[in-house]
Structure formats: structure tokens, C-alpha cells
Design an enzyme around this catalytic site. Sequence first.
Site, mmCIF file in Angstrom:
data_model
loop_
_atom_site.group_PDB
_atom_site.id
_atom_site.type_symbol
_atom_site.label_atom_id
_atom_site.label_comp_id
_atom_site.label_asym_id
_atom_site.label_seq_id
_atom_site.Cartn_x
_atom_site.Cartn_y
_atom_site.Cartn_z
ATOM 1 N N HIS A 262 -9.894 76.398 -69.064
ATOM 2 C CA HIS A 262 -10.976 75.474 -69.426
ATOM 3 C C HIS A 262 -10.491 74.472 -70.455
ATOM 4 O O HIS A 262 -9.720 74.788 -71.351
ATOM 5 C CB HIS A 262 -12.248 76.201 -69.860
ATOM 6 C CG HIS A 262 -12.171 76.999 -71.132
ATOM 7 N ND1 HIS A 262 -12.330 76.417 -72.377
ATOM 8 C CD2 HIS A 262 -11.982 78.319 -71.338
ATOM 9 C CE1 HIS A 262 -12.245 77.379 -73.295
ATOM 10 N NE2 HIS A 262 -12.025 78.532 -72.702
ATOM 11 N N ASP A 274 -7.506 79.181 -77.224
ATOM 12 C CA ASP A 274 -8.728 79.153 -76.421
ATOM 13 C C ASP A 274 -9.164 77.725 -76.192
ATOM 14 O O ASP A 274 -9.955 77.198 -76.949
ATOM 15 C CB ASP A 274 -9.806 79.969 -77.144
ATOM 16 C CG ASP A 274 -11.076 80.124 -76.327
ATOM 17 O OD1 ASP A 274 -11.061 79.836 -75.117
ATOM 18 O OD2 ASP A 274 -12.093 80.524 -76.917
ATOM 19 N N GLU A 307 -16.871 75.568 -70.654
ATOM 20 C CA GLU A 307 -16.859 77.025 -70.498
ATOM 21 C C GLU A 307 -17.615 77.667 -71.658
ATOM 22 O O GLU A 307 -18.389 78.598 -71.483
ATOM 23 C CB GLU A 307 -15.400 77.532 -70.471
ATOM 24 C CG GLU A 307 -15.247 79.020 -70.159
ATOM 25 C CD GLU A 307 -15.267 79.927 -71.374
ATOM 26 O OE1 GLU A 307 -15.382 81.151 -71.198
ATOM 27 O OE2 GLU A 307 -15.194 79.432 -72.514
ATOM 28 N N GLU A 308 -17.374 77.139 -72.865
ATOM 29 C CA GLU A 308 -17.908 77.788 -74.079
ATOM 30 C C GLU A 308 -19.431 77.774 -74.120
ATOM 31 O O GLU A 308 -20.049 78.685 -74.679
ATOM 32 C CB GLU A 308 -17.322 77.129 -75.336
ATOM 33 C CG GLU A 308 -15.796 77.227 -75.469
ATOM 34 C CD GLU A 308 -15.281 78.645 -75.668
ATOM 35 O OE1 GLU A 308 -16.083 79.597 -75.696
ATOM 36 O OE2 GLU A 308 -14.042 78.799 -75.775
ATOM 37 N N ASP A 335 -7.384 82.488 -69.652
ATOM 38 C CA ASP A 335 -8.280 82.194 -70.788
ATOM 39 C C ASP A 335 -8.347 83.372 -71.739
ATOM 40 O O ASP A 335 -9.413 83.870 -72.070
ATOM 41 C CB ASP A 335 -9.681 81.817 -70.282
ATOM 42 C CG ASP A 335 -10.622 81.446 -71.428
ATOM 43 O OD1 ASP A 335 -10.141 81.023 -72.493
ATOM 44 O OD2 ASP A 335 -11.851 81.596 -71.255
ATOM 45 N N HIS A 406 -12.395 81.413 -81.646
ATOM 46 C CA HIS A 406 -13.605 80.704 -82.089
ATOM 47 C C HIS A 406 -13.637 80.444 -83.593
ATOM 48 O O HIS A 406 -14.722 80.355 -84.170
ATOM 49 C CB HIS A 406 -14.882 81.458 -81.669
ATOM 50 C CG HIS A 406 -15.076 81.546 -80.180
ATOM 51 N ND1 HIS A 406 -16.198 82.079 -79.616
ATOM 52 C CD2 HIS A 406 -14.293 81.161 -79.139
ATOM 53 C CE1 HIS A 406 -16.103 82.016 -78.294
ATOM 54 N NE2 HIS A 406 -14.941 81.474 -77.986
#
Lengths: 443, 443
Positions: A262, A274, A307-308, A335, A406
Site C-alpha cells: 500500500h 509500513d 489501506e490505513e 505489508d 504507526h
Amino acid sequence: MKWWLTTIGAALSLNIAAKDFTLDDTLAFQITESLTVEVGPRLAGSEADARAVVWAEQKFKQLGFDKVWSEPFTMQYWQRGQASLNVGEPFRQNLVVTALGGSIATPFDGINAQVVMFDSLDQLKQASPGEVKDKIVFINKSMGKDKLGSFYGDVVGARSQGAVEAAKLGAKAIIIRSVGTSINRFAHTGIMRYSDDVARIPAAAISVPDAMQLSRMLSHQPELSLQLQMQNKLPGDVTSHNVIAEITGSKYPNEIVLISAHLDSWDEGTGALDDGAGVGLVMATAALLKQQGRPERTVRVVLFGNEEGGLVGARAYAAKHTANLKNHVFASESDFGAGRIWRLDTGFGEKSQSFAKTLQQKLASFGIEMGTNTASGGPDVSILRAQGVPVVSLQQDGTDYFDYHHTPNDTLDKVDPESLKQNLKVWLLTTATIANSRVDLRK
Amino acid sequence: MKWWLTTIGAALSLNIAAKDFTLDDTLAFQITESLTVEVGPRLAGSEADARAVVWAEQKFKQLGFDKVWSEPFTMQYWQRGQASLNVGEPFRQNLVVTALGGSIATPFDGINAQVVMFDSLDQLKQASPGEVKDKIVFINKSMGKDKLGSFYGDVVGARSQGAVEAAKLGAKAIIIRSVGTSINRFAHTGIMRYSDDVARIPAAAISVPDAMQLSRMLSHQPELSLQLQMQNKLPGDVTSHNVIAEITGSKYPNEIVLISAHLDSWDEGTGALDDGAGVGLVMATAALLKQQGRPERTVRVVLFGNEEGGLVGARAYAAKHTANLKNHVFASESDFGAGRIWRLDTGFGEKSQSFAKTLQQKLASFGIEMGTNTASGGPDVSILRAQGVPVVSLQQDGTDYFDYHHTPNDTLDKVDPESLKQNLKVWLLTTATIANSRVDLRK
């Protein structure tokens, strides 16, 4: 000639001389570097997301893909604002906090309320309204570590569903201990959800050290107030894009081998683990595959958008391509950072298990074991999996993944170039094997 | 009875039964926990600093000290404001930045200028004004790691003197790679200096990953602009305090054995390693010493104020006590985190070297080697050392100290309770040995 070139060369059945074999095993890292340096953070829907789409289209063209295009989709744009969390008397101090993605703002002056701590989402669900009403709920559940990241499922419920459960009991806001495994003082963001029939309350995460600190404070002083301020915005619907490119198959151009990652990232780090590394891996895989002789089936690279925010780009892709999903003979997504790949999980039809074993044997020299046949294929690809597309998950060692996931600390220096080389060879061998076979993995 | 109780019991020559020996080796951690939880960050001159002074006075009284008092001093108060550093086109993104202590603010709209990178302060000094004028200087010097923190000296000059050197060449601002050894994305603050005859320019630090990122950006795009905004304030002079307490000596009450730490901390972490652990250690040492039988000489604990601003409390102490420094038979400070103590360095008169050896032999069972006779005694104590007071430095393993030093990540979870137990025993044995001896360490 290096041993892995032999392995990959043999696997590809390439009729080329050793001296012509010029696989650049740093290509995935180079692409990851380019994305994280030149674009940086790229929150879905933001100006930076639009720059990432342009970057991806240009990079695909530079890499010699045969076709490059973008597919728009509509999404709700959420924008982070400043956030602060202050402990009241007698222990006046600030805690490190970040808004959860999707959270509403607090009133401008913040929410000032007593805090009530729970050990888990389950414990919160069992509370009475009297314990929770008009308070700030604090869920203090810690997360364990393993290669598969299998503790994520135990703790992520507090992030995704905590606001709804707390609001049902009358809470004014919720803060959670970060869904993360490091004692470095970063709060981990991530998407949260509201329910239409429950009041919306602000939701935030505090770092693991701050959760430990707040817990200690409560043991010194059970009645403690917090002041939470967040200035997030929900500007409404915007357009983002999936970026897609293909190496056209030499014999079976209508059979699509889909590899993906992504493109979007959270906004506080540069999204290196990520999912910059995933983007680098799948772009490099397809580019190198063409460089070494066009594959028989078409290799399509999809860089999913948003995606998130909840697999928004993947759902749009599946909807748009519904009629054509039967031609998707295979799909997989990278991912889960940049750790070494150590296991092959498949999501194949039962009759394809012997092919799975053959594939694993080809990968064995990279240290890869046979896993299960219950692979999701990756977060975005799970949407295709649900519609019958065969998948694999090339399982990376994610032991440290949730140290960085994140957070502002997800930056390029956390990507190990050597591990990424191993990843690239495994992706290349896997993709080549399937793209040059006639196997029907649905059966 | 545990082996170390025997060691310490023998060293103290205590005439008590084993069953009465109740040394609580968790006391240093308990005190550190109390300070960092109940007060938290305590920037010199702030409201929190005043709370820390009250906390210290109360804690000394709870611990049974014979005398407790505070000594005021005047200091310039510096207050951190919000800071941001944005990279301009084409790589628009934010970097993690923190103001250096003492830095002026930027104009409200910030400073927007091209960045020019140097490898070190020395390289900056050799630059021509044409290379630097109207630019933002970036010093990108990395720091090595060892037990002694001996690489600090090589890099801290960029922090302390960089603004003056950059301003001499006409720079608009300076940013430095953090004086730190971790790739976690924290910027390290710390005091910087201006010179009366050179223009004052804003000075800030970026995290190590951001320094690496900025360096990569410059290799992609040598002409890059940055926008630096900082809203620091210099509200003027305020009063802070050294907090002092004594266990009065049973035989020689006028002979002062001074053990110390500093009470203030930087404002972004909770000052657990710098210097909460030191505060816990020296308060616990003196309290336990009294509990096990009053020492012959007076043991004075000094918690210096405003060490971080430049040893301001220590200078005030030395000035106030000038006439009495001849009665200070010994001084030492704990201010290097909470790692295990591994070496004894002394700053004794030449004739006291045999005593130094005797002391080291007593400490040998804790893994402590003999070091040099060039000890400073610690940052604050170095001021007393300069006036002839004999000192020791109980050298802690500081390999990881600069991972956390002066960052938001300096929190209690970074303090290892087991190492702190070892520290406490070493401090107790050292202090007891000197407080119960007649040795004149000046000779």
C-alpha cells in the site's frame, strides 16, 4: 556468480549467460529510499498522498513497466490536529499522546475529567455505567512480541472498538495504551471506528511509558483528572488513487499475477516499514522480472491507496474489477515491514497443495519453512481472497515490527538493507515461479 | 544474611546483630519513582521546579534527616515554546526538532532559508561567509558509544558553540544532529551559549533519523530550503533553590562529607536517568547510613538546582559556602544515569593514593576497578573540586546513557532497578568508609 543468482536463474529457467545476469538486489531499498525521502509521510487523502501517486506513476515508468495507470476512489479524509494530554493536580505533567485515526476533535478547550483505568476492552465491557459515566476511560493492555505479530489481535480491539464501548457507558473520551511493543516514548496511532447508534467520543493513544506512568500515578492517587485536547478535522470526501502497473505476459497476457503493497502511510513517520519497504519490494520484483526475460503471465503491481483508513483502495479495486477477478490467478501483498521472510503460508485450493510444497522447496535455501494454507495474502489482498483469488503470505519476521508501527519512529533507518535483499529474492522467485507456470491455484 | 550485607556491614564496622540489619536496597528506586511520578519534568525556574523543591524538603524529612533546608539563588529562566521544522519543495515534510536550551525564538512566521550542511563544528569554522551567509547551518556530526560517554566531548561543541560560530559567518539559524547515540526519533535538547559580541540566532537539534534523512535529501537535491519556527521565551530572572539535608556526624559534626545530584531536569522527559536516579541514590545513601548507626562525620546531601542551565546552583553553593569549603572533606555527585558502577576515579591529594587503593579494594566485590586520579566528581561537584575539595567519581556504565539523555524518552522505565541496587550499595560503602574515617584526602 553468487549462489542465489544460480538459484533464481535456475528457478526462472532463463536461457541467459551468467555474465548477463544483472539482478540488482539493492533495487527494493533504492525505491523505498526514494519514496520515504522524496515524498515522506503520505496520509491518504492529503496533499502528500497526491504527491505519492505522481511519484509512483513516474517510478513505474522509469522502471520500464509496460502499462502504468491510476484508478480513483472516493474516501473520507481525516486530518490530524495538535493533541495534548495533561495530568491534573497533584502530579501536573504532560503525557505523550496521539489521536487515533478517525477520531473526532475535543471541544477547543479540551475535555477535563476523572480517569478510570481498565486492564482490557473486555474488562471495560463488563463495567457499569456508574463506573464510567462522564469519565475518561483508560485501557492499559500491554502487547506481547513474536515473529508473527500474533498478539496484535488481542490488543487492537481497544483501539478499534474502545470508543464505542466507552461511549455506551457514558464516557467522555477514551485513551488507550499504545498498540505497540517498545518502551520508547512514541504513541502509536491507527484507525478507530464509531457506530451510528452510539455517541462519538474522542479517542487517543498514549505511549507505553506514559501508560506505565499513568498507572503508577493512579496507584499513588486513585482520583486523578486528565485534560485531553485534540484538534482533528474531518474535511469530508476527497479522491485518492490506487496506482497500477503491469509487465505484460509473453504467452498469457490475460492471466494476472497480482503483487501489491500500500502506498499510503500514517502521517507521523515516513512510512518506511509500513509500507515503503513493501512498495519497494513489489515494484523491484516486477521490474527485475522483466529485465531477466518477460514472464509468460502478466505481472500486475498494485499500490493500494488508503489501506490505513480501512482497506478503502482495496475495496475500490475489488469493486471495479469484479468481473475480471476470475483472471487474477494469484495475489499477494507485502505489508509487514522488512524483516527476513521465514515462512510460506498459502491460500490455495486443496489440489494445489503439491504445488505449494514445490514452491516451498524452491524457497527453502532462503530459510523458508512451510506454513499453513490459511493465508490472508495481506490486508488489502484479503479482500481479493474473499472473492476466491488464490494467495500467499510470505511471512516476514515481525518481532520488532510493532516497536515502530504507526509511530513517528517508522523511518528508513529501521529498514535493514540486507533483510530487504533476502525479501526481494524470495518475492522474485515466488512471482517468477507462478508467472511462468500453468498452475490453477484455485483448484 | 546476603553477601553484600556482610560486605557493607564489615565496612561500616557496625556493632549490630545480623537480624537488625535492615538495609532496603530498593530505596533509591522508590525515591526516583516518587520524584518522576509525583513531580515529573522539572525545568529549572519553572512551576514544576518549585514543586520539586517542596517534594525534596518533604522527602528528606520523611527519611529522617537531622537538618533540611533550601538555599535560594537567582537564575535566568528559559521557557520552551512550540517548535517545528519543515522541509521545502520538492520534499515537503516535517522533521523532528527541539529547541536547544537558551535559544531565542524565531520570528513568529519562522525563518525560511537554504540549508548548508557541515560534518562538524570544525568544518563550519573553516567555512567562508559566502558559504553560510543568510543560510540555516546544519551540523551533521554523529556520536560514538562507550561506557564513559567519552564521545560526548567531541560532539557537544556543536551544541554549545555552534550558534556563535554560525552567526559569525552570517547564518540565520543553526540546527544540529542530536548529541545522542540512538536511532530512535527523539531530538536531544541541552544548553547552548551566545556571545555578547556576536548576533544571537535560533539554535535547535533534530533527531538522529532526521539528520540522516536531511542528509539524504541534500544528496538528492543540494539546494533545499527549511522553515524553522520556535516560540521560546526568556521571561527574565527567577529564584530557584538548592535543597540540602544532613545527617549530623556523631564525633566530627563540622567535617562535611558531601554527596549530591541535581534536582532539576530538562522539560521533555521526566528526568529519570538525568538525574532522578542520582537524587534517589544520594538521598537513600544518607538515610540508610543513619538507619544503620550515625556516621562520625556529617553527611550532607545537596540536590543542586539548575545544573542543566550551566551549573548555576553549584556556583551559588560554592559562593555561599566559600569560607566553609575547607570543612568539606569530600564531595561526589551521581549524574550519569543508572548503569552499574564499574570504576572508581579519585581526585585526591597524592598522599591519599593508598587510601584510594583501600577504598577500591572494599568496592572490588561489586566489580569495581581502580581508575585515574583525575576525577571531576561530577558536573556540579567539579565547581567544588576547583576549589580544592577532594572528590571521587563512581563511574557508571553509560553505554546507553546518550540514547535517552535530554529527550522525552528519559523516563522511569529506562532505570534498571537491579543496577540501581548495585549503585546504592557502592555509594553506601564509599560514603560510610569516608564518613567513618579520619583521612585527609587533600594531602
